[in-house]
Design an enzyme around this catalytic site. Structure first.
Site, PDB file in Angstrom:
ATOM      1  N   CYS A 153     -71.408 -34.985 -41.385  1.00  0.00           N
ATOM      2  CA  CYS A 153     -71.809 -36.276 -40.978  1.00  0.00           C
ATOM      3  C   CYS A 153     -73.074 -36.429 -40.325  1.00  0.00           C
ATOM      4  CB  CYS A 153     -70.524 -37.033 -40.458  1.00  0.00           C
ATOM      5  SG  CYS A 153     -69.647 -36.280 -38.992  1.00  0.00           S
ATOM      6  N   SER A 154     -72.929 -36.801 -38.895  1.00  0.00           N
ATOM      7  CA  SER A 154     -74.197 -37.007 -38.201  1.00  0.00           C
ATOM      8  C   SER A 154     -73.702 -36.707 -36.906  1.00  0.00           C
ATOM      9  CB  SER A 154     -74.987 -38.194 -38.587  1.00  0.00           C
ATOM     10  OG  SER A 154     -75.421 -38.413 -40.080  1.00  0.00           O
ATOM     11  N   CYS A 155     -72.862 -35.933 -36.276  1.00  0.00           N
ATOM     12  CA  CYS A 155     -72.302 -35.901 -35.163  1.00  0.00           C
ATOM     13  C   CYS A 155     -73.495 -35.504 -34.305  1.00  0.00           C
ATOM     14  CB  CYS A 155     -71.236 -34.747 -34.932  1.00  0.00           C
ATOM     15  SG  CYS A 155     -69.789 -35.582 -35.699  1.00  0.00           S
ATOM     16  N   CYS A 199     -75.365 -31.701 -37.916  1.00  0.00           N
ATOM     17  CA  CYS A 199     -73.968 -32.019 -38.533  1.00  0.00           C
ATOM     18  C   CYS A 199     -73.959 -31.898 -39.842  1.00  0.00           C
ATOM     19  CB  CYS A 199     -73.708 -33.037 -37.821  1.00  0.00           C
ATOM     20  SG  CYS A 199     -71.792 -33.767 -38.371  1.00  0.00           S
TER      21      CYS A 199
END
Lengths: 103, 213
Positions: B117-119, B114
Site C-alpha cells: 500500500c503506502s505505509c 511499501c
C-alpha cells in the site's frame, strides 16, 4: 490476498517521477478525505487492518485507476455503508435521512 | 525543467480532470451526511488538516537524524528501539506499532518502500509524497533499486550494497543516513538543515555542507 495491490516486482509501470516543491495536498478534497478517514477510524468504525483490507478489496481496475486519496474515498464510502453508519439512500440524497446512532 | 513541466501537466490532467469533480463531490457528500448524523465535527477535520499541512512533516525526522548524528547515546537508543527513542523527543503522533531506524554505512545503503500500500512513518516524515504511493515506486523499488535511484538522479558506487525494507501497517522504517563530513562541531539545528526527506527514505543523500552555507 494475491491482488493487484501486491505490486512488488511487477513490471511495466515506468519511471518514478519525483515532484518538485510538492504540496501536502493537491486539492482540498484530499485533505478532507484523509481527515474523514482518520476521524472515523478514531471512533472505531474500522481497525487499521480492516481499513487496509477494504482498499485491497477494491476491484482491480478501480484500484489502478484511482489516486491514493481516491482509493481512500472509495474505502470510506464502502466501509460507512457496510458498517451501517450511513445508507446508500443518504449518499444519493446528499443528506442524512435518519439520525445517527449514539457513539 | 522540461520533465517537471511535463509532469505538472500530466498531474493536472490526472488530479483536476474527471477524478477531481467526482471525488470532490463524493467526499463532500460523505462529510455532509456524517456531520448531519453527528459522527464527525467539521472543525476537528480542519484542525487535523492544518496539523498535516503545518506541523507534522519531515522536519521532525530531520531533528531525529541530527540528534543521532550528534549524540551517540541517542543514536544507540534510536537503533535499538526507534519507537521509544522518538517518543523521548516528544513525537507522539504514532501511526504504526513499530518504528525501526536503519543505518547507512560506507558499505550499505538502505531504502524504504511499501509494496502493498503506502505505509510510511507519518509521525516523523509527515504524509508521503505522491511518488512514494505510486505504482512505479512500489513495483520497482524491490527489483530495480538502482534504477529507481537513477530516477532521483542518484548513482551509488557498485560496491555499496542496497537493502530495501518493505513496510507494513505495523512496522515502518526511517533511514539514518551517514553524517556528511565537514560538519564537526555543528549544532543539531545546523545539522538538521542537511537532512532531506528523501535521505530518510533512502532515495537521496543528505545535503553537503556547502549547499547550506
Amino acid at each position: 490476498m494475491d491482488g493487484v495491490h501486491d505490486m512488488g516486482g511487477m513490471h511495466g509501470f515506468g519511471k518514478v517521477e519525483p515532484e518538485q516543491n510538492e504540496p501536502v495536498f493537491h486539492a482540498a478534497w484530499e485533505g478532507r478525505c484523509l481527515a474523514l478517514n482518520r476521524a472515523m477510524g478514531a471512533i472505531g468504525a474500522w481497525t487499521i487492518d480492516e481499513g487496509r483490507a477494504a482498499i485491497e478489496e477494491l476491484p482491480p481496475a478501480q484500484y489502478l485507476a484511482a489516486s491514493y486519496y481516491g482509493k481512500w474515498a472509495l474505502r470510506l464510502q464502502n466501509m460507512l455503508v457496510k458498517r451501517g453508519y450511513i445508507g446508500a439512500d443518504e449518499i444519493a440524497a446528499g443528506h442524512a435521512l435518519r439520525p445517527g446512532e449514539p457513539l | 525543467m522540461t520533465r517537471a513541466m511535463t509532469h505538472d501537466r500530466d498531474h493536472d490532467d490526472h488530479e483536476h480532470g474527471s477524478e477531481l469533480s467526482e471525488m470532490q463531490l463524493r467526499v463532500r457528500t460523505l462529510e455532509t451526511v456524517l456531520a448531519e448524523k453527528g459522527y464527525i465535527d467539521p472543525a476537528a477535520l480542519d484542525a487535523m488538516i492544518e496539523a498535516y499541512e503545518t506541523r507534522i512533516g519531515p522536519h521532525i525526522g530531520a531533528r531525529v537524524v541530527a540528534k543521532a548524528w550528534g549524540d551517540p547515546a541517542f543514536k544507540h537508543a534510536l537503533l535499538e528501539d526507534a519507537t521509544r527513542a522518538v517518543q523521548t523527543l516528544g513525537v507522539i503522533n504514532r501511526v504504526g506499532d513499530h518504528l525501526i531506524a536503519v543505518e547507512n554505512t560506507p558499505k550499505l545503503h538502505n531504502m524504504i518502500v511499501c509494496t502493498l500500500c503506502s505505509c510510511y512513518p507519518w509521525e516523523v516524515l509527515g504524509l508521503p509524497p505522491v511518488w512514494y504511493k505510486s505504482a512505479p515506486y512500489r513495483s520497482r523499488a524491490v527489483n530495480d533499486p538502482r534504477g529507481v535511484l537513477a530516477d532521483f538522479g542518484l548513482a551509488l558506487p557498485a560496491d555499496i550494497q542496497i537493502r530495501v525494507w518493505d513496510s507494513t501497517a505495523e512496522t515502518r522504517f526511517i533511514v539514518l543516513p551517514m553524517r556528511p563530513s565537514g560538519t564537526d562541531g555543528w549544532s543539531e539545528e545546523k545539522l538538521a538543515a542537511l537532512v532531506t526527506r528523501n535521505c530518510m527514505i533512502g532515495t537521496g543523500l543528505p545535503k553537503e555542507p556547502r549547499e547550506i552555507a
